[in-house]
Design a protein around this motif. Structure first.
Motif, PDB file in Angstrom:
ATOM      1  N   ARG A 332       0.889  -1.171   0.000  1.00  0.00           N
ATOM      2  CA  ARG A 332       0.000   0.000   0.000  1.00  0.00           C
ATOM      3  C   ARG A 332       0.922   1.215   0.000  1.00  0.00           C
ATOM      4  O   ARG A 332       2.109   1.100   0.336  1.00  0.00           O
ATOM      5  N   TRP A 333       0.386   2.362  -0.365  1.00  0.00           N
ATOM      6  CA  TRP A 333       1.263   3.506  -0.609  1.00  0.00           C
ATOM      7  C   TRP A 333       1.948   4.023   0.651  1.00  0.00           C
ATOM      8  O   TRP A 333       2.964   4.715   0.573  1.00  0.00           O
ATOM      9  N   SER A 334       1.414   3.691   1.828  1.00  0.00           N
ATOM     10  CA  SER A 334       2.076   4.126   3.068  1.00  0.00           C
ATOM     11  C   SER A 334       3.433   3.460   3.259  1.00  0.00           C
ATOM     12  O   SER A 334       4.241   3.922   4.064  1.00  0.00           O
ATOM     13  N   GLU A 335       3.718   2.389   2.510  1.00  0.00           N
ATOM     14  CA  GLU A 335       4.983   1.653   2.656  1.00  0.00           C
ATOM     15  C   GLU A 335       6.096   2.252   1.791  1.00  0.00           C
ATOM     16  O   GLU A 335       7.101   1.597   1.517  1.00  0.00           O
ATOM     17  N   ILE A 336       5.921   3.496   1.366  1.00  0.00           N
ATOM     18  CA  ILE A 336       6.805   4.126   0.373  1.00  0.00           C
ATOM     19  C   ILE A 336       8.280   4.159   0.799  1.00  0.00           C
ATOM     20  O   ILE A 336       9.175   4.223  -0.047  1.00  0.00           O
ATOM     21  N   TRP A 337       8.562   4.064   2.102  1.00  0.00           N
ATOM     22  CA  TRP A 337       9.967   4.011   2.551  1.00  0.00           C
ATOM     23  C   TRP A 337      10.720   2.842   1.909  1.00  0.00           C
ATOM     24  O   TRP A 337      11.916   2.948   1.621  1.00  0.00           O
ATOM     25  N   LEU A 338       9.999   1.733   1.658  1.00  0.00           N
ATOM     26  CA  LEU A 338      10.645   0.578   1.004  1.00  0.00           C
ATOM     27  C   LEU A 338      11.208   0.965  -0.357  1.00  0.00           C
ATOM     28  O   LEU A 338      12.155   0.344  -0.848  1.00  0.00           O
ATOM     29  N   ASN A 339      10.631   1.981  -0.985  1.00  0.00           N
ATOM     30  CA  ASN A 339      11.134   2.476  -2.267  1.00  0.00           C
ATOM     31  C   ASN A 339      12.172   3.580  -2.053  1.00  0.00           C
ATOM     32  O   ASN A 339      13.323   3.476  -2.459  1.00  0.00           O
ATOM     33  N   GLU A 340      11.721   4.671  -1.428  1.00  0.00           N
ATOM     34  CA  GLU A 340      12.554   5.882  -1.414  1.00  0.00           C
ATOM     35  C   GLU A 340      13.709   5.826  -0.414  1.00  0.00           C
ATOM     36  O   GLU A 340      14.781   6.387  -0.665  1.00  0.00           O
ATOM     37  N   GLY A 341      13.520   5.153   0.714  1.00  0.00           N
ATOM     38  CA  GLY A 341      14.605   5.037   1.677  1.00  0.00           C
ATOM     39  C   GLY A 341      15.809   4.316   1.076  1.00  0.00           C
ATOM     40  O   GLY A 341      16.958   4.725   1.258  1.00  0.00           O
ATOM     41  N   PHE A 342      15.525   3.267   0.309  1.00  0.00           N
ATOM     42  CA  PHE A 342      16.608   2.465  -0.262  1.00  0.00           C
ATOM     43  C   PHE A 342      17.182   3.092  -1.532  1.00  0.00           C
ATOM     44  O   PHE A 342      18.381   2.995  -1.791  1.00  0.00           O
ATOM     45  N   ALA A 343      16.329   3.734  -2.328  1.00  0.00           N
ATOM     46  CA  ALA A 343      16.839   4.414  -3.520  1.00  0.00           C
ATOM     47  C   ALA A 343      17.757   5.566  -3.098  1.00  0.00           C
ATOM     48  O   ALA A 343      18.823   5.783  -3.682  1.00  0.00           O
ATOM     49  N   ARG A 344      17.361   6.311  -2.054  1.00  0.00           N
ATOM     50  CA  ARG A 344      18.229   7.366  -1.556  1.00  0.00           C
ATOM     51  C   ARG A 344      19.508   6.771  -0.962  1.00  0.00           C
ATOM     52  O   ARG A 344      20.611   7.272  -1.195  1.00  0.00           O
ATOM     53  N   TYR A 345      19.374   5.668  -0.238  1.00  0.00           N
ATOM     54  CA  TYR A 345      20.569   5.061   0.359  1.00  0.00           C
ATOM     55  C   TYR A 345      21.554   4.603  -0.723  1.00  0.00           C
ATOM     56  O   TYR A 345      22.775   4.689  -0.544  1.00  0.00           O
ATOM     57  N   SER A 346      21.029   4.146  -1.852  1.00  0.00           N
ATOM     58  CA  SER A 346      21.930   3.726  -2.938  1.00  0.00           C
ATOM     59  C   SER A 346      22.764   4.912  -3.432  1.00  0.00           C
ATOM     60  O   SER A 346      23.913   4.738  -3.848  1.00  0.00           O
ATOM     61  N   GLN A 347      22.187   6.121  -3.354  1.00  0.00           N
ATOM     62  CA  GLN A 347      22.959   7.320  -3.728  1.00  0.00           C
ATOM     63  C   GLN A 347      24.067   7.573  -2.705  1.00  0.00           C
ATOM     64  O   GLN A 347      25.125   8.095  -3.040  1.00  0.00           O
ATOM     65  N   TRP A 348      23.809   7.211  -1.459  1.00  0.00           N
ATOM     66  CA  TRP A 348      24.840   7.354  -0.430  1.00  0.00           C
ATOM     67  C   TRP A 348      25.967   6.340  -0.669  1.00  0.00           C
ATOM     68  O   TRP A 348      27.141   6.657  -0.456  1.00  0.00           O
ATOM     69  N   LEU A 349      25.605   5.144  -1.117  1.00  0.00           N
ATOM     70  CA  LEU A 349      26.636   4.154  -1.451  1.00  0.00           C
ATOM     71  C   LEU A 349      27.467   4.642  -2.645  1.00  0.00           C
ATOM     72  O   LEU A 349      28.679   4.451  -2.695  1.00  0.00           O
ATOM     73  N   TRP A 350      26.788   5.268  -3.594  1.00  0.00           N
ATOM     74  CA  TRP A 350      27.482   5.820  -4.771  1.00  0.00           C
ATOM     75  C   TRP A 350      28.414   6.965  -4.348  1.00  0.00           C
ATOM     76  O   TRP A 350      29.539   7.071  -4.823  1.00  0.00           O
ATOM     77  N   SER A 351      27.942   7.804  -3.445  1.00  0.00           N
ATOM     78  CA  SER A 351      28.758   8.886  -2.912  1.00  0.00           C
ATOM     79  C   SER A 351      30.035   8.321  -2.268  1.00  0.00           C
ATOM     80  O   SER A 351      31.140   8.821  -2.493  1.00  0.00           O
ATOM     81  N   GLU A 352      29.831   7.260  -1.497  1.00  0.00           N
ATOM     82  CA  GLU A 352      30.955   6.589  -0.832  1.00  0.00           C
ATOM     83  C   GLU A 352      31.947   6.086  -1.885  1.00  0.00           C
ATOM     84  O   GLU A 352      33.154   6.308  -1.785  1.00  0.00           O
ATOM     85  N   HIS A 353      31.400   5.436  -2.911  1.00  0.00           N
ATOM     86  CA  HIS A 353      32.228   4.893  -3.996  1.00  0.00           C
ATOM     87  C   HIS A 353      32.990   5.997  -4.724  1.00  0.00           C
ATOM     88  O   HIS A 353      34.137   5.817  -5.140  1.00  0.00           O
ATOM     89  N   GLU A 354      32.382   7.145  -4.878  1.00  0.00           N
ATOM     90  CA  GLU A 354      32.979   8.257  -5.613  1.00  0.00           C
ATOM     91  C   GLU A 354      33.842   9.150  -4.728  1.00  0.00           C
ATOM     92  O   GLU A 354      34.304  10.200  -5.179  1.00  0.00           O
ATOM     93  N   ASN A 355      33.977   8.740  -3.456  1.00  0.00           N
ATOM     94  CA  ASN A 355      34.774   9.537  -2.524  1.00  0.00           C
ATOM     95  C   ASN A 355      34.213  10.934  -2.288  1.00  0.00           C
ATOM     96  O   ASN A 355      34.963  11.902  -2.138  1.00  0.00           O
ATOM     97  N   GLU A 356      32.888  11.022  -2.252  1.00  0.00           N
ATOM     98  CA  GLU A 356      32.253  12.335  -2.044  1.00  0.00           C
ATOM     99  C   GLU A 356      31.517  12.395  -0.716  1.00  0.00           C
ATOM    100  O   GLU A 356      30.592  13.207  -0.555  1.00  0.00           O
ATOM    101  N   GLY A 357      31.864  11.530   0.196  1.00  0.00           N
ATOM    102  CA  GLY A 357      31.193  11.460   1.493  1.00  0.00           C
ATOM    103  C   GLY A 357      30.689  10.042   1.727  1.00  0.00           C
ATOM    104  O   GLY A 357      30.090   9.451   0.829  1.00  0.00           O
ATOM    105  N   THR A 358      30.938   9.511   2.914  1.00  0.00           N
ATOM    106  CA  THR A 358      30.463   8.154   3.217  1.00  0.00           C
ATOM    107  C   THR A 358      28.986   8.204   3.612  1.00  0.00           C
ATOM    108  O   THR A 358      28.450   9.268   3.958  1.00  0.00           O
TER     109      THR A 358
END
Ligand code: ARG
Ligand code: ZN
Length: 507
Positions: A332-358
């Motif tokens: 149901r749409w209230s579970e949206i964290w399952l989408n956006e929390g992890f998609a945003r976290y993947s950007q943090w992993l990318w940042s880590e990989h690119e040496n732009e902040g862990t």
């Protein structure tokens, strides 16, 4: 392809109470909504769709869209009538080959009364013929059809389907799709999956096929003048990218970002496991919108995201959704964290990989950026409310929650969870509590307190909550000035914020 009706437990209990087997229930109308608390009219009750065949003709100069959608479904109850979610002008409806009565409600509903009662468990074939100018059809003062100078685009969340095809418009009823659109020669069509084309008498027909289960809001249609490129990843996955020929100054940055798709999907596969679909790609139409959307296997980007230069981070975000959102979708749409929390976290992993902040530095930064009395902390990422579904906190506090999980369960268990979950639930639907149970199983740790603190509390968690986020500056911060208590801004921060310029920041 609905597997778990939201109301099944309640309906089951009711059937027991009345001592009437469900199959003996009297025939009645299918519900006008599927039971989503945020959007009571989203989706419909009484049937389950397995396939959409969408056959259209579009004239860009006039915005005239006409055609036929054929829906293959199965009745989940005896049905005297049922609804589809649709806003365009309907000419004719056939149900199992017989003309059916139909009426729009003025909202998003098309109410269909078949000539004969449909019995539970039987197949339903619905043919809907329609013609309209989708850019002129408004509901609540808005059209989900984005008109462009050379055509139009359907890409929005939680809703855009109703502006181009009738459907059971809810993520719990996934289906396969064939989309075939005729346009004047020289105009191109983008949709999901593999494509072929043929031309005759001044019109070109583009035919797309999505053979993996797809939620209705993840189907996209774009018509206009595009440069389309096809390639394959080193692993053999077809990559289709497309750019409006009218991107102006943003063209270079858009291409330099979206052309990284093949490389980035391979990089993400290292974290999330095998890519779930048969094609990958992205397109950049000439629209003024500020958001991107994880349309399945063929991502929608807006030129605005590349207006300040190359942005690989947004590509990572939308690609991450292919696992977290598209393959495993919200129950149901209230579970949206399952989408956006992890998609945003993947950007943090990318940042880590690119040496732009862990990821830890980004989590510390978010934590310290907003004081306790800031509206940011009033949004519960685990249940933000319909009007805050895409608030910044769902993304940023949501990603802090993922970092909190990482710190609580340790690196090994965390990365097993990150990769295992999309496999465990592939092509299905899930709730946050399902995810919690999975993470508890893999890590052997109870996680209720952590989840409640970070996702379900409308207040700023105490410093160091669940032993996670540091409340002091990260080690890499410059020497603090007399007043500095906030870690310095990670280099990736601004780019990450450009992912979605339609956040309701309550600053
Ligand atoms: N899922 C999209 C993303 O995070 C957000 C879409 C928001 N759409 C909207 N109309 N607010 O990339
Ligand atoms: Zn997103």
């Amino acid at each position: 392809m609905r597997k778990r009706p939201i109301v099944s437990a309640a309906a089951g209990a009711l059937a027991l109470l009345l001592s009437v087997p469900a199959s003996a229930a009297p025939a009645g109308p299918g519900a006008a909504g599927i039971g989503d608390p945020y959007y009571p009219n989203a989706g419909n009750g009484g049937y389950d769709v397995s396939h959409y065949d969408i056959r259209l003709k579009y004239q860009p100069t006039t915005d005239e869209l006409e055609g036929t959608t054929t829906i293959l479904a199965t009745a989940t109850q005896d049905l005297t009538r049922f609804n589809l979610d649709f806003v365009l002008d309907v000419k004719e409806v056939l149900v199992n080959g017989r003309a059916a009565a139909f009426a729009g409600t003025g909202e998003h509903e098309l109410v269909i009364t078949p000539a004969r009662v449909i019995t539970k468990g039987s197949p339903i074939t619905v043919v809907v013929r329609y013609a309209d100018r989708p850019g002129e059809v408004e509901r609540g003062g808005q059209s989900a059809w984005l008109r462009t100078p050379d055509g139009g685009v359907a890409a929005n969340e939680p809703e855009s389907a109703a502006w181009w095809y009738p459907s059971n418009d809810h993520p719990t009823d996934k289906a396969t799709f064939d989309v075939s659109v005729q346009v004047p020669d020289g105009t191109q069509v983008i949709s999901n999956g593999t494509s072929t084309q043929s031309s005759r008498a001044g019109w070109t027909r583009y035919t797309y096929r999505q053979s993996k289960p797809q939620a209705t809001y993840l189907a996209t249609l774009a018509i206009g003048r595009f440069d389309i490129r096809t390639d394959t990843t080193p692993g053999g996955l077809p990559v289709i990218t497309a750019y409006s020929t009218d991107l102006g100054d943003n063209a270079g940055a858009a291409r330099a970002s979206v052309e990284r798709t093949g490389e980035l999907v391979d990089w993400l596969s290292g974290y999330f496991g095998a890519y779930p679909f048969g094609t990958v790609g992205g397109y950049v139409p000439n629209v003024p919108t500020g958001y991107a959307l994880e349309t399945q296997g063929q991502i929608f980007y807006s030129p605005a995201q590349f207006a300040r230069g190359t942005n690989t981070s947004v590509v990572v975000h939308e690609l991450a959704h292919q696992w977290y959102g598209d393959s495993v979708s919200v129950q149901r749409w209230s579970e949206i964290w399952l989408n956006e929390g992890f998609a945003r976290y993947s950007q943090w992993l990318w940042s880590e990989h690119e040496n732009e902040g862990t990821a830890q530095e980004l989590a510390d930064y978010v934590y310290n950026l907003y004081p306790a009395d800031h509206a940011f902390w009033t949004v519960k990422p685990g249940d933000p409310g319909a009007d805050q579904q895409f608030a910044g906190a769902v993304y940023d506090r949501g990603a802090v929650a993922v970092q909190a999980l990482r710190n609580a369960v340790g690196e090994d268990a965390f990365f097993r969870i990150l990769k295992g979950w999309p496999t465990e639930r592939r092509y299905g639907n899930a709730t946050i509590r399902d995810f919690q149970a999975y993470a508890e199983r893999i890590s052997g740790k109870p996680l209720s307190e952590l989840m409640n603190t970070w996702l379900f509390t409308a207040a700023k968690p105490a410093a160091g909550s669940a032993g996670v986020v540091a409340s002091s500056p990260a080690k890499s911060s410059p020497a603090p000035t007399a007043t500095a208590v906030v870690p310095s801004e990670p280099r990736s921060w601004k780019k990450i914020q450009e992912t979605n310029t339609v956040h309701d920041h309550k600053d």
